[in-house]
Design a protein around this motif. Structure first.
Motif, PDB file in Angstrom:
ATOM      1  N   ASP A  94      -3.927   1.886  13.017  1.00  0.00           N
ATOM      2  CA  ASP A  94      -3.471   0.974  14.060  1.00  0.00           C
ATOM      3  C   ASP A  94      -1.945   0.906  14.012  1.00  0.00           C
ATOM      4  OD1 ASP A  94      -6.003   0.328  14.956  1.00  0.00           O
ATOM      5  OD2 ASP A  94      -6.244  -1.317  13.529  1.00  0.00           O
ATOM      6  N   GLN A  95      -1.298   1.063  15.161  1.00  0.00           N
ATOM      7  CA  GLN A  95       0.158   1.090  15.214  1.00  0.00           C
ATOM      8  C   GLN A  95       0.654   0.271  16.397  1.00  0.00           C
ATOM      9  OE1 GLN A  95       1.605   2.400  12.751  1.00  0.00           O
ATOM     10  NE2 GLN A  95       0.503   4.207  12.027  1.00  0.00           N
ATOM     11  N   TRP A  96       1.957  -0.020  16.359  1.00  0.00           N
ATOM     12  CA  TRP A  96       2.628  -0.661  17.484  1.00  0.00           C
ATOM     13  C   TRP A  96       3.413   0.392  18.256  1.00  0.00           C
ATOM     14  CZ3 TRP A  96       2.078  -5.717  18.975  1.00  0.00           C
ATOM     15  CH2 TRP A  96       1.440  -6.563  18.064  1.00  0.00           C
ATOM     16  N   PHE A  97       3.386   0.264  19.590  1.00  0.00           N
ATOM     17  CA  PHE A  97       4.041   1.235  20.458  1.00  0.00           C
ATOM     18  C   PHE A  97       4.959   0.533  21.457  1.00  0.00           C
ATOM     19  CE2 PHE A  97       0.356   3.445  18.946  1.00  0.00           C
ATOM     20  CZ  PHE A  97       0.684   4.789  18.912  1.00  0.00           C
ATOM     21  N   ILE A 139       6.361   2.813  16.911  1.00  0.00           N
ATOM     22  CA  ILE A 139       7.513   2.245  16.209  1.00  0.00           C
ATOM     23  C   ILE A 139       7.169   1.675  14.834  1.00  0.00           C
ATOM     24  CG2 ILE A 139       8.733   1.728  18.342  1.00  0.00           C
ATOM     25  CD1 ILE A 139       7.869  -1.226  17.914  1.00  0.00           C
ATOM     26  N   THR A 140       5.935   1.831  14.353  1.00  0.00           N
ATOM     27  CA  THR A 140       5.592   1.313  13.026  1.00  0.00           C
ATOM     28  C   THR A 140       5.222   2.434  12.064  1.00  0.00           C
ATOM     29  OG1 THR A 140       3.389   0.853  13.926  1.00  0.00           O
ATOM     30  CG2 THR A 140       4.894  -1.013  13.642  1.00  0.00           C
ATOM     31  N   ARG A 141       5.441   2.163  10.789  1.00  0.00           N
ATOM     32  CA  ARG A 141       5.095   3.083   9.708  1.00  0.00           C
ATOM     33  C   ARG A 141       4.469   2.291   8.571  1.00  0.00           C
ATOM     34  NH1 ARG A 141       6.409   5.651  13.429  1.00  0.00           N
ATOM     35  NH2 ARG A 141       7.812   7.457  13.576  1.00  0.00           N
ATOM     36  N   GLN A 142       3.687   2.974   7.744  1.00  0.00           N
ATOM     37  CA  GLN A 142       3.060   2.345   6.584  1.00  0.00           C
ATOM     38  C   GLN A 142       3.782   2.848   5.334  1.00  0.00           C
ATOM     39  OE1 GLN A 142       1.016   3.664   9.288  1.00  0.00           O
ATOM     40  NE2 GLN A 142       1.403   1.542   9.912  1.00  0.00           N
ATOM     41  N   ARG A 143       4.911   2.221   5.060  1.00  0.00           N
ATOM     42  CA  ARG A 143       5.729   2.619   3.918  1.00  0.00           C
ATOM     43  C   ARG A 143       6.050   1.398   3.075  1.00  0.00           C
ATOM     44  NH1 ARG A 143       9.901   6.840   6.928  1.00  0.00           N
ATOM     45  NH2 ARG A 143       8.429   8.578   7.101  1.00  0.00           N
ATOM     46  N   SER A 144       6.388   1.662   1.824  1.00  0.00           N
ATOM     47  CA  SER A 144       6.636   0.570   0.884  1.00  0.00           C
ATOM     48  C   SER A 144       8.060   0.045   0.964  1.00  0.00           C
ATOM     49  CB  SER A 144       6.337   1.035  -0.553  1.00  0.00           C
ATOM     50  OG  SER A 144       7.122   2.169  -0.868  1.00  0.00           O
ATOM     51  N   TRP A 145       8.881   0.617   1.821  1.00  0.00           N
ATOM     52  CA  TRP A 145      10.256   0.150   1.976  1.00  0.00           C
ATOM     53  C   TRP A 145      10.652   0.295   3.440  1.00  0.00           C
ATOM     54  CZ3 TRP A 145      13.425   3.783   4.101  1.00  0.00           C
ATOM     55  CH2 TRP A 145      13.010   5.120   4.001  1.00  0.00           C
ATOM     56  N   GLY A 146      11.660  -0.456   3.846  1.00  0.00           N
ATOM     57  CA  GLY A 146      12.156  -0.351   5.207  1.00  0.00           C
ATOM     58  C   GLY A 146      12.302  -1.713   5.852  1.00  0.00           C
ATOM     59  N   THR A 203      -4.072 -19.766  10.074  1.00  0.00           N
ATOM     60  CA  THR A 203      -3.745 -19.268   8.738  1.00  0.00           C
ATOM     61  C   THR A 203      -3.210 -17.852   8.907  1.00  0.00           C
ATOM     62  OG1 THR A 203      -5.508 -20.580   7.743  1.00  0.00           O
ATOM     63  CG2 THR A 203      -4.632 -18.757   6.439  1.00  0.00           C
ATOM     64  N   LEU A 204      -1.914 -17.733   8.709  1.00  0.00           N
ATOM     65  CA  LEU A 204      -1.246 -16.467   9.022  1.00  0.00           C
ATOM     66  C   LEU A 204      -0.753 -15.762   7.768  1.00  0.00           C
ATOM     67  CD1 LEU A 204       0.921 -17.632  12.059  1.00  0.00           C
ATOM     68  CD2 LEU A 204      -1.315 -16.505  12.124  1.00  0.00           C
ATOM     69  N   LYS A 205      -0.695 -14.457   7.872  1.00  0.00           N
ATOM     70  CA  LYS A 205      -0.101 -13.624   6.827  1.00  0.00           C
ATOM     71  C   LYS A 205       0.906 -12.677   7.464  1.00  0.00           C
ATOM     72  CE  LYS A 205      -3.880 -13.474   3.436  1.00  0.00           C
ATOM     73  NZ  LYS A 205      -4.771 -12.566   2.667  1.00  0.00           N
ATOM     74  N   PRO A 206       2.048 -12.442   6.812  1.00  0.00           N
ATOM     75  CA  PRO A 206       3.014 -11.468   7.371  1.00  0.00           C
ATOM     76  C   PRO A 206       2.478 -10.042   7.252  1.00  0.00           C
ATOM     77  CG  PRO A 206       3.774 -12.272   5.242  1.00  0.00           C
ATOM     78  CD  PRO A 206       2.554 -13.075   5.587  1.00  0.00           C
ATOM     79  N   GLY A 207       2.707  -9.234   8.281  1.00  0.00           N
ATOM     80  CA  GLY A 207       2.276  -7.839   8.239  1.00  0.00           C
ATOM     81  C   GLY A 207       3.076  -7.044   7.226  1.00  0.00           C
ATOM     82  N   THR A 208       2.550  -5.905   6.848  1.00  0.00           N
ATOM     83  CA  THR A 208       3.203  -5.055   5.845  1.00  0.00           C
ATOM     84  C   THR A 208       3.787  -3.777   6.441  1.00  0.00           C
ATOM     85  OG1 THR A 208       1.088  -4.000   5.322  1.00  0.00           O
ATOM     86  CG2 THR A 208       1.742  -5.920   3.984  1.00  0.00           C
ATOM     87  N   ASP A 209       3.628  -3.570   7.749  1.00  0.00           N
ATOM     88  CA  ASP A 209       4.182  -2.367   8.373  1.00  0.00           C
ATOM     89  C   ASP A 209       5.712  -2.420   8.399  1.00  0.00           C
ATOM     90  OD1 ASP A 209       1.655  -1.449   8.856  1.00  0.00           O
ATOM     91  OD2 ASP A 209       1.606  -2.072  10.963  1.00  0.00           O
ATOM     92  N   THR A 210       6.327  -1.252   8.352  1.00  0.00           N
ATOM     93  CA  THR A 210       7.775  -1.149   8.529  1.00  0.00           C
ATOM     94  C   THR A 210       8.069  -0.499   9.878  1.00  0.00           C
ATOM     95  OG1 THR A 210       7.845   0.985   7.391  1.00  0.00           O
ATOM     96  CG2 THR A 210       8.232  -0.999   6.060  1.00  0.00           C
ATOM     97  N   ILE A 211       9.297  -0.699  10.338  1.00  0.00           N
ATOM     98  CA  ILE A 211       9.706  -0.163  11.638  1.00  0.00           C
ATOM     99  C   ILE A 211      10.213   1.267  11.471  1.00  0.00           C
ATOM    100  CG2 ILE A 211      11.359  -0.437  13.535  1.00  0.00           C
ATOM    101  CD1 ILE A 211      11.270  -3.422  13.090  1.00  0.00           C
ATOM    102  N   ASP A 212       9.898   2.093  12.442  1.00  0.00           N
ATOM    103  CA  ASP A 212      10.393   3.477  12.480  1.00  0.00           C
ATOM    104  C   ASP A 212      11.908   3.487  12.249  1.00  0.00           C
ATOM    105  OD1 ASP A 212      10.912   6.135  13.024  1.00  0.00           O
ATOM    106  OD2 ASP A 212      10.666   5.928  15.202  1.00  0.00           O
TER     107      ASP A 212
END
Length: 496
Positions: A94-97, A139-146, A203-212
């Motif tokens: 799942d990604q953001w576009f 515009i999203t990536r699944q990375r541990s930094w960014g 009850t919200l949680k911040p997403g973990t995706d990073t931006i391109d």
């Protein structure tokens, strides 16, 4: 086909309404989702020491149930990681576009392309074709930094995104850094921020995706030029390699047009890549390339600058010891030319000893006419950013016009004539004017050598306080330097 593991397969799945099933986790292992055989759960699909445990296990299971008709190794093209040289595993996520056709954005971007000067000119067609064919921007990536994608999710994985909330969180990130997002709870991130009604009680949680990262670099014109009053928007020039028509040039263009309505740059210059003398790619992983500093230590910074200007930057640029040694010879010619001129001005003060321009000898007028040509042609070359042309013009001027002809003829006059003789002072006047023009036209390339020579010609010392060629105006051609009919007669004489 596997619609969840590869772009071509994904499009095939869309065509035939197949689920983009992807049973591989972030570590590249099969998940226990009730569909995968128990013997496959936890086995990695990633290659380890030249083998894929998952591939071997799948073949084994197919053999056990007699479902495999034939098995052989088959070599074919497959994407590999450029750094680790191991096969890449594609997964549908799942990604953001960003919709690039919303509100006519694509057409507005294409219109903005025409407002920019592209160097070389084929760059316009290249970026235009890329923009026309580009799908919506993931515009999203699944990375541990960014830079984090500022989206929150509730317990049902429903996304919450709001422009005012994002701006308020951005103010916090600006002072605390991007790690604040990943290290904080939703309550901490949203503290003190007025929330939309639909957010309240969730009850919200911040997403973990990073931006391109191309959104990071693409927004640099907004983050820098529009936030610093001493700078201007759009930028005068964007400069990068030919791969950036699909990268930075394009991402900057999309973002600037979407937010400001115009291109972020007035000109875009594209250069080739540094290659070896056989025009092969220099790879950090396969070779041991020299650093720029190592070349500076051996050859000096001005030789390296001269080498860079000697090549047509629109093509790939070769470098080697042989090439740099050749450039060094050119540098020595230029430096020796300046030494000859400065050495013969040791007893000359322009204000005191210069003769009037209408009293210059025909030979000196001819040399100044050639200097005028040099100024005209190098100015045109600089305007076109054709630095290799500047290199050729200066090299030819020093080698042919000065060393082989003018300086060679002058030696008797400079060394034998009486110090105050009209002919000698005429030549010194011309040499002074030629040297002044020469160091100025070569200053953008040979920055240190030009500054050194300029200081010696005006003050007789190295780098005096407040004196620099880089603080001077560009050389101007004086009509009184020469008479065309005199130069024409001397040209005929030099043909013999």
């Amino acid at each position: 086909t596997a619609p969840g593991h590869g772009l071509d397969d994904y499009h095939t799945g869309l065509r035939y309404a197949l689920e983009p099933y992807s049973p591989v986790d972030d570590d590249g292992r099969y998940v226990n989702d009730g569909k995968i055989p128990a013997s496959l759960v936890g086995i990695t699909a990633l290659e380890t020491k030249g083998r894929s445990p998952a591939n071997e296990k799948v073949v084994e299971l197919l053999n056990e149930v007699g479902a495999i008709m034939h098995h052989e190794r088959y070599e074919h093209s497959y994407p590999h990681c450029w750094r680790s040289k191991t096969p890449v595993i594609y997964r549908a996520m799942d990604q953001w576009f960003i919709s690039l056709d919303e509100n006519g954005l694509r057409n507005r971007v294409l219109d903005a392309v025409s407002t920019v000067q592209w160097m070389p000119s084929w760059g316009e067609n290249r970026i235009r074709g890329s923009i026309e064919a580009r799908p919506d921007w993931c515009i999203t990536r699944q990375r541990s930094w960014g830079v984090p994608m500022p989206v929150f999710y509730d317990e049902n994985k429903e996304a919450y995104l709001d422009a005012q909330v994002i701006r308020a969180i951005a103010d916090k990130i600006e002072t605390r850094g991007t790690d604040y997002w990943f290290a904080s709870t939703a309550a901490e991130l949203l503290s003190g921020i007025e929330l939309p009604e639909s957010w309240k009680g969730k009850t919200l949680k911040p997403g973990t995706d990073t931006i391109d990262v191309w959104m990071d670099s693409g927004s640099s014109s907004l983050a820098v030029l529009q936030r610093r009053p001493e700078l201007q928007f759009p930028a005068d020039l964007y400069l990068e390699g030919s791969d950036q028509h699909r990268g930075w040039f394009q991402s900057s263009l999309w973002i600037a047009v979407a937010t400001t309505g115009k291109a972020p740059y007035k000109k875009v210059l594209t250069h080739g890549f540094i290659v070896d003398e056989n025009y092969r790619k220099i790879s950090k992983s396969a070779d041991k390339p020299q650093t720029a500093q190592s070349y500076v230590d051996r050859y000096g910074v001005d030789v390296l600058r001269l080498w860079a200007s000697s090549e047509n930057f629109q093509d790939d640029i070769p470098i080697s010891e042989t090439i740099l040694n050749q450039v060094t010879q050119t540098y020595r010619t230029i430096r020796n030319t300046l030494r000859f001129q400065l050495g013969n001005l040791f007893d000359f003060d322009f204000e005191r000893d210069a003769v009037s321009l209408d009293a210059l000898t025909p030979l000196d007028q001819w040399a100044l006419s050639k200097t005028a040509e040099l100024i005209t042609e190098t100015t045109e070359a600089y305007d076109q950013m054709a630095y290799h042309r500047v290199y050729q013009l200066v090299n030819r001027f020093c080698n042919v016009v000065l060393s082989a002809i003018y300086h060679d003829i002058l030696k008797d006059r400079l060394y034998v004539s009486a110090p105050q003789s009209t002919e000698r002072r005429s030549s010194q006047t011309a040499i002074y004017l030629i040297c002044d023009a020469l160091v100025k036209v070569m200053a953008p390339v040979l920055s240190f050598t030009a500054d050194e020579a300029f200081a010696y010609s005006h003050q007789g010392v190295e780098y005096p306080e407040g004196i620099s060629v880089h603080l001077q105006n560009w050389p101007q051609i004086q009509p009184a330097w020469f008479k065309s009919e005199v130069v024409a007669e001397l040209e005929e004489l030099l043909k013999f």
